[in-house]
Design a protein around this motif. Structure first.
Motif, short mmCIF file in Angstrom:
data_model
loop_
_atom_site.label_atom_id
_atom_site.label_comp_id
_atom_site.label_asym_id
_atom_site.label_seq_id
_atom_site.Cartn_x
_atom_site.Cartn_y
_atom_site.Cartn_z
N PHE A 97 0.74 -1.44 0.23
CA PHE A 97 -0.27 0.43 0.25
C PHE A 97 0.76 1.21 0.31
CE2 PHE A 97 -3.00 -3.12 1.59
CZ PHE A 97 -3.83 -3.11 1.00
N SER A 98 2.33 1.32 -0.61
CA SER A 98 2.90 2.27 -0.88
C SER A 98 4.04 2.22 -1.42
CB SER A 98 4.14 2.52 1.58
OG SER A 98 4.91 1.34 0.80
N GLY A 99 4.67 2.73 -2.18
CA GLY A 99 5.71 2.82 -2.91
C GLY A 99 4.99 2.35 -4.58
N GLN A 100 3.59 3.04 -4.47
CA GLN A 100 2.99 2.54 -6.41
C GLN A 100 3.49 3.72 -7.05
OE1 GLN A 100 1.10 3.49 -2.48
NE2 GLN A 100 -0.54 2.03 -2.73
N LEU A 101 3.82 3.71 -8.36
CA LEU A 101 4.06 4.83 -8.86
C LEU A 101 3.48 4.25 -10.27
CD1 LEU A 101 7.78 4.52 -8.84
CD2 LEU A 101 6.69 6.21 -7.85
N PHE A 102 2.48 5.31 -11.01
CA PHE A 102 1.82 5.03 -12.33
C PHE A 102 2.90 4.91 -13.36
CE2 PHE A 102 -0.19 7.07 -16.18
CZ PHE A 102 -1.14 6.16 -16.23
N ASP A 103 3.73 5.20 -14.07
CA ASP A 103 4.36 4.76 -14.70
C ASP A 103 4.67 2.95 -14.34
OD1 ASP A 103 4.33 7.42 -15.56
OD2 ASP A 103 6.11 7.25 -14.71
N VAL A 104 4.84 2.35 -13.11
CA VAL A 104 5.41 1.31 -13.45
C VAL A 104 3.60 -0.16 -13.51
CG1 VAL A 104 6.26 -0.52 -12.12
CG2 VAL A 104 6.96 0.91 -11.47
N ILE A 105 2.72 0.43 -12.61
CA ILE A 105 1.56 -0.12 -12.75
C ILE A 105 0.96 0.07 -13.63
CG2 ILE A 105 -0.66 0.11 -11.18
CD1 ILE A 105 1.91 -0.76 -9.87
N ALA A 106 1.32 1.29 -14.75
CA ALA A 106 0.40 1.77 -15.92
C ALA A 106 0.70 0.31 -16.56
CB ALA A 106 0.99 2.50 -16.71
N LYS A 107 1.29 -0.78 -16.48
CA LYS A 107 1.50 -2.37 -17.31
C LYS A 107 0.34 -2.94 -17.60
CE LYS A 107 5.60 -4.14 -17.58
NZ LYS A 107 5.88 -3.44 -19.45
N THR A 108 -0.55 -2.24 -16.46
CA THR A 108 -1.25 -3.32 -15.50
C THR A 108 -2.95 -2.93 -16.99
OG1 THR A 108 -3.00 -3.86 -14.21
CG2 THR A 108 -2.23 -2.19 -13.80
N ALA A 109 -2.03 -1.73 -17.19
CA ALA A 109 -3.41 -0.99 -18.76
C ALA A 109 -2.96 -0.97 -20.00
CB ALA A 109 -4.18 -0.45 -17.76
N THR A 110 -1.93 -0.73 -19.60
CA THR A 110 -1.42 -0.72 -21.31
C THR A 110 -1.10 -2.40 -22.14
OG1 THR A 110 0.58 -0.71 -20.23
CG2 THR A 110 -0.29 1.39 -20.76
N ASP A 111 -0.72 -3.53 -20.58
CA ASP A 111 -0.29 -5.07 -21.22
C ASP A 111 -2.02 -5.18 -20.51
OD1 ASP A 111 2.48 -3.86 -22.00
OD2 ASP A 111 2.95 -4.94 -19.95
N PRO A 141 7.35 -6.87 -11.25
CA PRO A 141 7.32 -7.99 -10.15
C PRO A 141 6.45 -8.52 -9.52
CG PRO A 141 9.34 -6.09 -10.38
CD PRO A 141 8.24 -6.06 -11.24
N VAL A 142 6.28 -8.82 -8.54
CA VAL A 142 5.33 -9.95 -8.19
C VAL A 142 4.36 -8.58 -6.97
CG1 VAL A 142 4.62 -11.72 -6.57
CG2 VAL A 142 5.84 -11.72 -7.85
N LEU A 143 6.10 -7.74 -6.62
CA LEU A 143 5.13 -6.89 -5.59
C LEU A 143 4.45 -5.98 -6.27
CD1 LEU A 143 4.91 -5.41 -2.78
CD2 LEU A 143 7.52 -4.49 -3.20
N GLU A 144 4.65 -5.33 -7.38
CA GLU A 144 3.91 -4.66 -8.30
C GLU A 144 2.94 -4.84 -8.27
OE1 GLU A 144 4.48 -1.99 -8.33
OE2 GLU A 144 7.15 -1.56 -8.05
N LYS A 146 1.37 -6.91 -6.68
CA LYS A 146 0.26 -6.93 -5.21
C LYS A 146 -0.23 -5.33 -5.59
CE LYS A 146 2.61 -10.76 -2.93
NZ LYS A 146 3.66 -11.52 -1.95
N ARG A 147 0.74 -4.98 -5.45
CA ARG A 147 0.19 -3.13 -5.87
C ARG A 147 -0.70 -2.81 -6.28
NH1 ARG A 147 6.67 -0.62 -5.37
NH2 ARG A 147 7.07 -0.71 -3.13
N MET A 148 -0.60 -3.53 -7.98
CA MET A 148 -1.74 -3.16 -9.21
C MET A 148 -2.86 -3.79 -8.74
SD MET A 148 -1.62 -5.45 -12.46
CE MET A 148 -2.24 -6.95 -11.38
N ALA A 149 -3.24 -5.51 -7.61
CA ALA A 149 -4.75 -6.06 -7.51
C ALA A 149 -4.80 -4.83 -6.29
CB ALA A 149 -4.32 -6.98 -7.07
#
Length: 288
Positions: A97-111, A141-144, A146-149
């Motif tokens: 629940f911390s360290g979430q960055l849009f540029d990283v998490i955006a892969k969930t939408a673009t991919d 990575p797996v941590l991302e 979990k953040r994504m979900a």
């Protein structure tokens, strides 16, 4: 095959921000949402939050608390139990629940790893789309994951339509076992179960699995040790596109599964829900 053509109904977008009249009536008939229940529920739930040392000091606005009240059909004890589980999940997993960055998490939408489809079922349900094969752990990575979900689900449930109608899930379970199998630990699978079934204040009405792989079969067998029978009955494994389309209108399903949805991009929605203020209040505002 049932006819799910949408010629006689209008496509409802995923992102709405309000309840149309027919769904306001559904909130009354199914969630028991009356003015009296809302006032009583908010008063009692807020008092429970303030009195419990594990939740006191966390700022929770009425909009956030209503999510849990609707989930519990205004049974305050049920609403608070789910709320308390979510707070514990965050407390025990601060890195998610911390360290979430849009540029990283955006892969969930673009991919298109895990994202909501742009249109709803006629019954108002949001459609969560998961494509396991699109997840490459070396790049995401797996941590991302979990953040994504956490972001996708907890920000998705802020939509009033999702609070009242819940979700259906389409899972493309095609998978490279050498890529994914090592991440199918009991701890990770249990986190999925606990997070979605014990903490998340939303209803999953059904899970529709296509392209069932060895990895998915392995994970399902492991999870069956903790899955209640009611949840097992919600899982539908489809061997063909035609079977999937018996449960969804073709207009809301991506073309690769026999639907008419040519392409979609939900990165705009993801960026909006990842604004710092919205991320900071995802589980209520914790004291600094």
């Amino acid at each position: 095959m049932r006819d799910h053509s949408l010629k006689d109904v209008s496509l409802l977008p995923f992102e709405m921000g309000y309840l149309p009249k027919e769904f306001e009536e559904k909130a009354v008939s199914e969630n028991y949402e009356t003015s009296e229940n809302k006032i009583r529920g908010l008063t009692e739930l807020r008092k429970m939050v303030e009195l419990d040392i594990s939740t006191s000091g966390i700022e929770m606005d009425d909009e956030f608390l209503v999510v849990f009240l609707r989930y519990g059909n205004y049974e305050v004890t049920e609403a608070y139990s789910r709320l308390k589980n979510l707070i514990k999940l965050k407390t025990d997993n601060e890195d998610i629940f911390s360290g979430q960055l849009f540029d990283v998490i955006a892969k969930t939408a673009t991919d298109k790893i895990m994202i909501f489809l742009p249109y709803r079922c006629p019954d108002g349900c949001g459609i969560l789309y998961v494509n396991i094969d699109n997840w490459i752990p070396e790049n995401f990575p797996v941590l991302e994951v979990k953040r994504m979900a956490a972001i996708v689900l907890l920000q998705g449930i802020r939509e009033p339509m999702n609070q009242v109608n819940g979700f259906k899930v389409i899972i493309d379970a095609k998978s490279n076992p050498w890529r994914h199998l090592r991440h199918c630990t009991f701890q990770n699978l249990y986190l999925i179960y606990f997070g979605t079934q014990c903490c998340f204040p939303g209803r999953f009405h059904s899970y529709h699995v296509v392209n069932m792989s060895f990895t998915a079969k392995f994970c399902l067998q492991m999870m069956k040790t903790v899955l209640p029978e009611e949840l097992k009955r919600k899982i539908h494994i489809h061997s063909s596109r035609e079977e999937l389309l018996e449960h969804f209108p073709t207009e809301v399903v991506p073309q690769e599964y026999g639907g008419q949805l040519e392409s979609f991009d939900m990165s705009g929605w993801l960026k909006r829900v990842m604004e710092p203020e919205k991320l900071g209040s995802m589980c209520g505002k914790f004291p600094v």
